[in-house]
Design a protein around this motif. Structure first.
Motif, PDB file in Angstrom:
ATOM      1  N   LYS A  61       1.007  -1.336  -0.037  1.00 34.76           N
ATOM      2  CA  LYS A  61      -0.065   0.041  -0.007  1.00 34.76           C
ATOM      3  C   LYS A  61       0.809   1.181   0.001  1.00 34.76           C
ATOM      4  N   LEU A  62       1.873   1.377   0.809  1.00 40.18           N
ATOM      5  CA  LEU A  62       2.797   2.463   0.821  1.00 40.18           C
ATOM      6  C   LEU A  62       3.533   2.468  -0.503  1.00 40.18           C
ATOM      7  N   GLU A  63       4.126   1.395  -0.976  1.00 38.18           N
ATOM      8  CA  GLU A  63       4.714   1.626  -2.342  1.00 38.18           C
ATOM      9  C   GLU A  63       3.713   2.220  -3.033  1.00 38.18           C
ATOM     10  N   ALA A  64       2.562   1.571  -3.323  1.00 36.68           N
ATOM     11  CA  ALA A  64       1.513   2.277  -4.318  1.00 36.68           C
ATOM     12  C   ALA A  64       1.353   3.714  -4.170  1.00 36.68           C
ATOM     13  N   GLN A  65       1.266   4.136  -2.758  1.00 40.38           N
ATOM     14  CA  GLN A  65       1.165   5.711  -2.598  1.00 40.38           C
ATOM     15  C   GLN A  65       2.276   6.308  -3.253  1.00 40.38           C
ATOM     16  N   ALA A  66       3.510   5.602  -2.718  1.00 38.90           N
ATOM     17  CA  ALA A  66       4.709   6.314  -3.176  1.00 38.90           C
ATOM     18  C   ALA A  66       5.003   6.713  -4.656  1.00 38.90           C
ATOM     19  N   TYR A  67       4.526   5.700  -5.135  1.00 38.84           N
ATOM     20  CA  TYR A  67       4.515   5.644  -6.846  1.00 38.84           C
ATOM     21  C   TYR A  67       3.316   6.628  -7.381  1.00 38.84           C
ATOM     22  N   THR A  68       2.323   6.782  -6.692  1.00 34.64           N
ATOM     23  CA  THR A  68       1.363   7.551  -7.268  1.00 34.64           C
ATOM     24  C   THR A  68       1.861   8.996  -6.847  1.00 34.64           C
ATOM     25  N   ALA A  69       2.451   9.371  -5.865  1.00 31.09           N
ATOM     26  CA  ALA A  69       3.047  10.683  -5.504  1.00 31.09           C
ATOM     27  C   ALA A  69       4.089  11.074  -6.534  1.00 31.09           C
ATOM     28  N   TYR A  70       5.098  10.282  -6.779  1.00 33.53           N
ATOM     29  CA  TYR A  70       6.045  10.477  -7.706  1.00 33.53           C
ATOM     30  C   TYR A  70       5.553  10.790  -9.060  1.00 33.53           C
ATOM     31  N   LEU A  71       4.575  10.029  -9.638  1.00 35.85           N
ATOM     32  CA  LEU A  71       4.177  10.254 -11.083  1.00 35.85           C
ATOM     33  C   LEU A  71       3.325  11.634 -10.999  1.00 35.85           C
ATOM     34  N   THR A  72       2.549  11.970 -10.024  1.00 40.03           N
ATOM     35  CA  THR A  72       1.861  13.028  -9.908  1.00 40.03           C
ATOM     36  C   THR A  72       2.876  14.327  -9.701  1.00 40.03           C
ATOM     37  N   GLY A  73       3.957  14.057  -9.079  1.00 45.07           N
ATOM     38  CA  GLY A  73       5.007  15.156  -9.081  1.00 45.07           C
ATOM     39  C   GLY A  73       5.496  15.511 -10.565  1.00 45.07           C
ATOM     40  N   MET A  74       5.615  14.315 -11.107  1.00 48.14           N
ATOM     41  CA  MET A  74       6.322  14.541 -12.618  1.00 48.14           C
ATOM     42  C   MET A  74       5.541  15.279 -13.439  1.00 48.14           C
ATOM     43  N   VAL A  75       3.978  14.965 -13.352  1.00 52.55           N
ATOM     44  CA  VAL A  75       3.080  15.689 -14.191  1.00 52.55           C
ATOM     45  C   VAL A  75       3.217  17.220 -13.791  1.00 52.55           C
ATOM     46  N   GLU A  76       3.225  17.798 -12.672  1.00 52.31           N
ATOM     47  CA  GLU A  76       3.184  18.836 -12.261  1.00 52.31           C
ATOM     48  C   GLU A  76       4.625  19.669 -12.531  1.00 52.31           C
ATOM     49  N   PHE A  77       5.748  18.810 -12.205  1.00 53.47           N
ATOM     50  CA  PHE A  77       7.036  19.309 -12.592  1.00 53.47           C
ATOM     51  C   PHE A  77       6.910  19.852 -14.060  1.00 53.47           C
ATOM     52  N   GLU A  78       6.463  19.075 -15.010  1.00 51.36           N
ATOM     53  CA  GLU A  78       6.657  19.245 -16.567  1.00 51.36           C
ATOM     54  C   GLU A  78       5.589  20.492 -16.565  1.00 51.36           C
ATOM     55  N   LEU A  79       4.485  20.675 -15.893  1.00 50.06           N
ATOM     56  CA  LEU A  79       3.652  21.801 -15.781  1.00 50.06           C
ATOM     57  C   LEU A  79       4.285  23.163 -15.476  1.00 50.06           C
ATOM     58  N   GLN A  80       5.373  22.911 -14.768  1.00 49.71           N
ATOM     59  CA  GLN A  80       6.186  23.748 -14.038  1.00 49.71           C
ATOM     60  C   GLN A  80       5.357  24.299 -12.872  1.00 49.71           C
ATOM     61  N   GLU A  81       4.449  23.611 -12.206  1.00 53.32           N
ATOM     62  CA  GLU A  81       3.789  23.856 -11.101  1.00 53.32           C
ATOM     63  C   GLU A  81       4.503  23.463 -10.033  1.00 53.32           C
ATOM     64  N   TRP A  82       5.512  24.401  -9.565  1.00 51.41           N
ATOM     65  CA  TRP A  82       6.473  23.902  -8.813  1.00 51.41           C
ATOM     66  C   TRP A  82       6.095  23.590  -7.355  1.00 51.41           C
ATOM     67  N   LYS A  83       5.244  24.275  -6.644  1.00 47.73           N
ATOM     68  CA  LYS A  83       4.829  24.122  -5.320  1.00 47.73           C
ATOM     69  C   LYS A  83       4.235  22.672  -5.349  1.00 47.73           C
TER      70      LYS A  83
ATOM     71  N   ALA B 261       4.296  20.211  -7.310  1.00 49.41           N
ATOM     72  CA  ALA B 261       5.328  19.303  -7.552  1.00 49.41           C
ATOM     73  C   ALA B 261       6.182  18.900  -6.526  1.00 49.41           C
ATOM     74  N   MET B 262       6.570  19.912  -5.626  1.00 54.51           N
ATOM     75  CA  MET B 262       7.313  19.592  -4.594  1.00 54.51           C
ATOM     76  C   MET B 262       6.526  19.009  -3.218  1.00 54.51           C
ATOM     77  N   GLU B 263       5.476  19.407  -3.260  1.00 53.80           N
ATOM     78  CA  GLU B 263       4.589  18.696  -2.258  1.00 53.80           C
ATOM     79  C   GLU B 263       4.520  16.958  -2.605  1.00 53.80           C
ATOM     80  N   ALA B 264       4.278  16.712  -3.898  1.00 60.95           N
ATOM     81  CA  ALA B 264       4.124  15.417  -4.323  1.00 60.95           C
ATOM     82  C   ALA B 264       5.334  14.763  -4.220  1.00 60.95           C
ATOM     83  N   PHE B 265       6.452  15.220  -4.362  1.00 63.66           N
ATOM     84  CA  PHE B 265       7.707  14.784  -4.366  1.00 63.66           C
ATOM     85  C   PHE B 265       8.201  14.521  -2.812  1.00 63.66           C
ATOM     86  N   ASN B 266       7.950  15.490  -2.157  1.00 61.30           N
ATOM     87  CA  ASN B 266       8.229  15.309  -0.524  1.00 61.30           C
ATOM     88  C   ASN B 266       7.330  14.236   0.047  1.00 61.30           C
ATOM     89  N   LYS B 267       6.125  13.937  -0.363  1.00 60.19           N
ATOM     90  CA  LYS B 267       5.124  13.004   0.145  1.00 60.19           C
ATOM     91  C   LYS B 267       5.703  11.573  -0.407  1.00 60.19           C
TER      92      LYS B 267
END
Length: 222
Positions: free
Chosen positions: A70-92, A94-100
């Motif tokens: 369950k935790l690995e799945a949550q981390a996986y989702t957070a990472y991919l969500t962060g990458m989407v926001e990163f590419e959109l340059q939604e830095w805040k 993206a950083m929240e997702a990566f930190n999670k």
């Protein structure tokens, strides 16, 4: 925990869909450097990968799935969500997702064997440059020093490598604009050529980064 075969197959199927979308997005990322129109398709594939990961995370909420998965799945989702926001340059965001994602991997690293912990810590190391890059774009000017040290020690590979090089070059160019002379053997020597200024700044940065590696101080990640 041993999953029923039908459950395991379904989880793997969703994971493979996410990985396939991610893999294609990385291919488009390379092609978008010379064909900017492919950036739209890149974002579409990244979003698709993130959607599949959300679906995987939802499936892992089942009582049949253990806490680690369950935790690995949550981390996986957070990472991919962060990458989407990163590419959109939604830095805040993206950083929240990566930190999670980073927090989850750190917790997992503290809960399992050293062999498993090493894998989780590796993921933390891979994510950290993304976090500092986001922090820099939000306004943390100190992040550039951390990023330069990470680059010297091998951090920031993959998608981050090109962004780090661009960021560092931009920072040096700004510094070069205000640089008029250097100290050499106790004398002030004027530097009038921009390329020479950038080269000298890069040399100084590398020397400082090497010194930092030899005498490390803890990095404070946001």
């Amino acid at each position: 925990m041993i999953f029923p075969l039908c459950v395991l197959r379904y989880l793997l199927l969703v994971l493979m869909e996410a990985e396939r979308a991610w893999s294609y997005a990385m291919q488009l990322k390379q092609e978008a450097n010379t064909e900017p129109r492919k950036r739209f398709h890149l974002l579409a594939r990244l979003r698709k990968a993130a959607k599949h990961s959300e679906r995987l995370e939802k499936l892992c909420e089942s009582h049949r799935v253990d806490a680690k998965t369950k935790l690995e799945a949550q981390a996986y989702t957070a990472y991919l969500t962060g990458m989407v926001e990163f590419e959109l340059q939604e830095w805040k965001r993206a950083m929240e997702a990566f930190n999670k994602c980073k927090t989850i991997y750190e917790k997992l690293a503290s809960a399992f064997t050293e062999e498993m912990a090493a894998l989780y810590r590796q993921r933390v190391d891979e994510i950290s440059p993304n976090i500092r890059y986001c922090a820099y774009n939000i306004g943390d000017q100190n992040a550039i020093n951390d990023l330069m040290q990470m680059r010297l020690t091998g951090g920031g590979g993959g998608m981050m490598a090109e962004k780090l090089e661009t960021l560092i070059t931009q920072a040096r160019t700004k510094q070069a604009a205000t640089m008029s002379e250097v100290e050499w053997r106790g004398r002030s020597v004027p530097v009038k050529v921009d390329k020479a200024r950038i080269f000298l700044l890069g040399l100084a940065d590398n020397e400082a980064a090497i010194a930092q590696v030899r005498n490390p101080t803890p990095l404070l990640f946001v």
